[in-house]
Design an enzyme around this catalytic site. Structure first.
Site, PDB file in Angstrom:
ATOM      1  N   ASN A  38      -4.609   4.860  -4.459  1.00 29.74           N
ATOM      2  CA  ASN A  38      -5.594   3.788  -4.201  1.00 29.74           C
ATOM      3  C   ASN A  38      -6.494   4.136  -3.011  1.00 29.74           C
ATOM      4  OD1 ASN A  38      -3.963   3.469  -2.008  1.00 29.74           O
ATOM      5  ND2 ASN A  38      -3.611   1.271  -2.269  1.00 29.74           N
ATOM      6  N   THR A  41      -4.747   5.433   2.355  1.00 26.97           N
ATOM      7  CA  THR A  41      -4.631   6.440   3.419  1.00 26.97           C
ATOM      8  C   THR A  41      -4.901   7.846   2.873  1.00 26.97           C
ATOM      9  OG1 THR A  41      -2.234   6.554   3.063  1.00 26.97           O
ATOM     10  CG2 THR A  41      -2.996   5.131   4.844  1.00 26.97           C
ATOM     11  N   VAL A  63      -0.240   1.469  -6.692  1.00 30.81           N
ATOM     12  CA  VAL A  63       1.081   1.697  -7.279  1.00 30.81           C
ATOM     13  C   VAL A  63       1.871   0.381  -7.412  1.00 30.81           C
ATOM     14  CG1 VAL A  63       2.412   2.168  -5.171  1.00 30.81           C
ATOM     15  CG2 VAL A  63       2.850   3.507  -7.227  1.00 30.81           C
ATOM     16  N   ALA A 119      10.061   9.886  -2.891  1.00 32.49           N
ATOM     17  CA  ALA A 119       9.886  10.379  -1.529  1.00 32.49           C
ATOM     18  C   ALA A 119      10.458   9.326  -0.595  1.00 32.49           C
ATOM     19  CB  ALA A 119       8.413  10.622  -1.227  1.00 32.49           C
ATOM     20  N   TYR A 150       8.805  -0.481   6.611  1.00 41.79           N
ATOM     21  CA  TYR A 150       8.868   0.875   6.050  1.00 41.79           C
ATOM     22  C   TYR A 150      10.321   1.285   5.798  1.00 41.79           C
ATOM     23  CZ  TYR A 150       7.809   5.834   5.467  1.00 41.79           C
ATOM     24  OH  TYR A 150       7.692   7.108   4.961  1.00 41.79           O
TER      25      TYR A 150
END
Ligand code: UDP
Length: 330
Positions: A38, A41, A63, A119, A150
């Site tokens: 998207n 970043t 996502v 990941a 996170y």
């Protein structure tokens, strides 16, 4: 290690720092690659040298939104902001990306019977009480702090992968990625390597958070990509650490960057942000044993091309790139 037949591979976050290097590698190995990003970043310019490559398809999508129904053989799920200033900008968005992103790629895997690699991150160990960190360590994580969006997002994503493997037989791989650096990090990424190199090249003060004694282990991006490709090709369906076991203090890193750039920067100290891990170093014996993988690029060797990349960035006259910083909380 290149594969013998052409696969179609989806890389979420394919225009990001790590994702774009992975796309390059997969294309070099002869695969068809679909990058889904998207561009929050990530950046199209990271894939600019592949733009005419007919084996690369770019999809602009979030996502966290329902997925296009594409037929793929493998999925590398990398999409998520990974730098503290970026992922802390909107903790809700970060959690949505982690949770719904994981759900969406797992559902796509289920439909298309693709192997899917998450990941994950060394952040699942939080501020570790065990050093170095083996995969068997459950971590020391604050679910109610600034890093929680996170850390806990990735922990939940791991749990979701585990659940889909157990309940639906999805073929999963989980990489716990430790600090990674190299060319194509964004100048305003906000992580320590890009901040220090940008500051040094502009002769601005190097901003050390805390007293600089905290440690990290820095892995060069090419080594990391090799580890991801080996993991995908392996039969290891449990979490595995990927990182460089060389351990450096933030002060060591500052000194190396200043020396290697020939900078006149001074050092300035800012308060250490809350929940900043004191020490971090991967135990990579599992990756060595099961993937025959270990990093080959020393920090000094990897900083060379990284500094060269940022030199080009700062020499572009129109740029006013500034390192991003956290609002440190004492
Ligand atoms: N750090 C620093 N100055 C900066 C950016 C980061 O001293 O300009 C410190 C940060 O507090 C942490 C370490 O460097 O202790 C690594 O930070 P980074 O954001 O790169 O990654 P993470 O903390 O997520 O490992």
């Amino acid at each position: 290690m290149s594969s013998s037949y052409q696969k179609t591979v989806l890389v979420t976050g394919g225009a990001g720092f790590l994702g774009s290097h992975l796309c390059d590698r997969l294309l070099r190995d002869g695969h068809k690659v679909i990058s889904l990003d998207n561009y929050q970043t990530g950046s199209r310019s990271n894939l600019s040298k592949q733009i005419l490559n007919p084996d690369l398809e770019l999809i602009e999508a979030d996502v966290a939104d329902p997925f296009p129904n594409i037929k793929v053989d493998e999925i590398y799920h990398l999409a998520c902001p990974a730098s503290p200033p970026h992922y802390q900008e909107s903790p809700i968005t970060t959690l949505r990306t982690s949770l719904l992103g994981a759900l969406n790629v797992l559902e796509l895997s289920l439909r298309t019977e693709a192997r899917v690699l998450l990941a994950s991150t060394s952040e699942v160990y939080g501020d570790p009480l065990v050093h170095p960190q083996p995969e068997s360590y459950f971590g020391n994580v604050n679910s109610f702090g600034k890093r929680a969006c996170y850390d806990e997002g990735k922990r939940a994503a791991e749990a979701l992968f585990h659940a889909y493997a157990g309940e639906k037989d999805v073929d999963i791989r989980i990489a716990r990625i430790f600090n990674t650096y190299g060319p194509r990090m964004q100048p305003d990424d906000g992580r320590v390597v890009s901040n220090f190199v940008m500051e040094a090249l502009q002769n601005q003060p190097i901003t050390i958070y805390g007293d600089g004694s905290q440690t990290r282990s820095f892995c060069y991006v090419d080594d990391l990509v090799e580890g991801l490709v080996r993991l995908m090709a392996s039969d290891v369906d449990t979490p595995i650490n990927l990182g460089n076991p060389g351990e450096f203090s933030v002060t060591d890193l500052a000194a190396m960057v200043v020396a290697m750039t020939g900078s006149h920067s001074s050092v300035s100290y800012l308060p250490l942000p809350a929940d900043d891990p004191r020490r971090r170093r991967p135990d990579i014996s599992k990756a060595e044993r099961l993937l025959d993988w270990r990093p080959t690029v020393s920090l000094e060797a990897g900083l060379g091309p990284t500094i060269a990349y940022f030199r080009d960035v700062v020499s572009v006259p129109s740029s006013d790139h500034q390192p991003a910083s956290l609002q440190p909380v004492a």
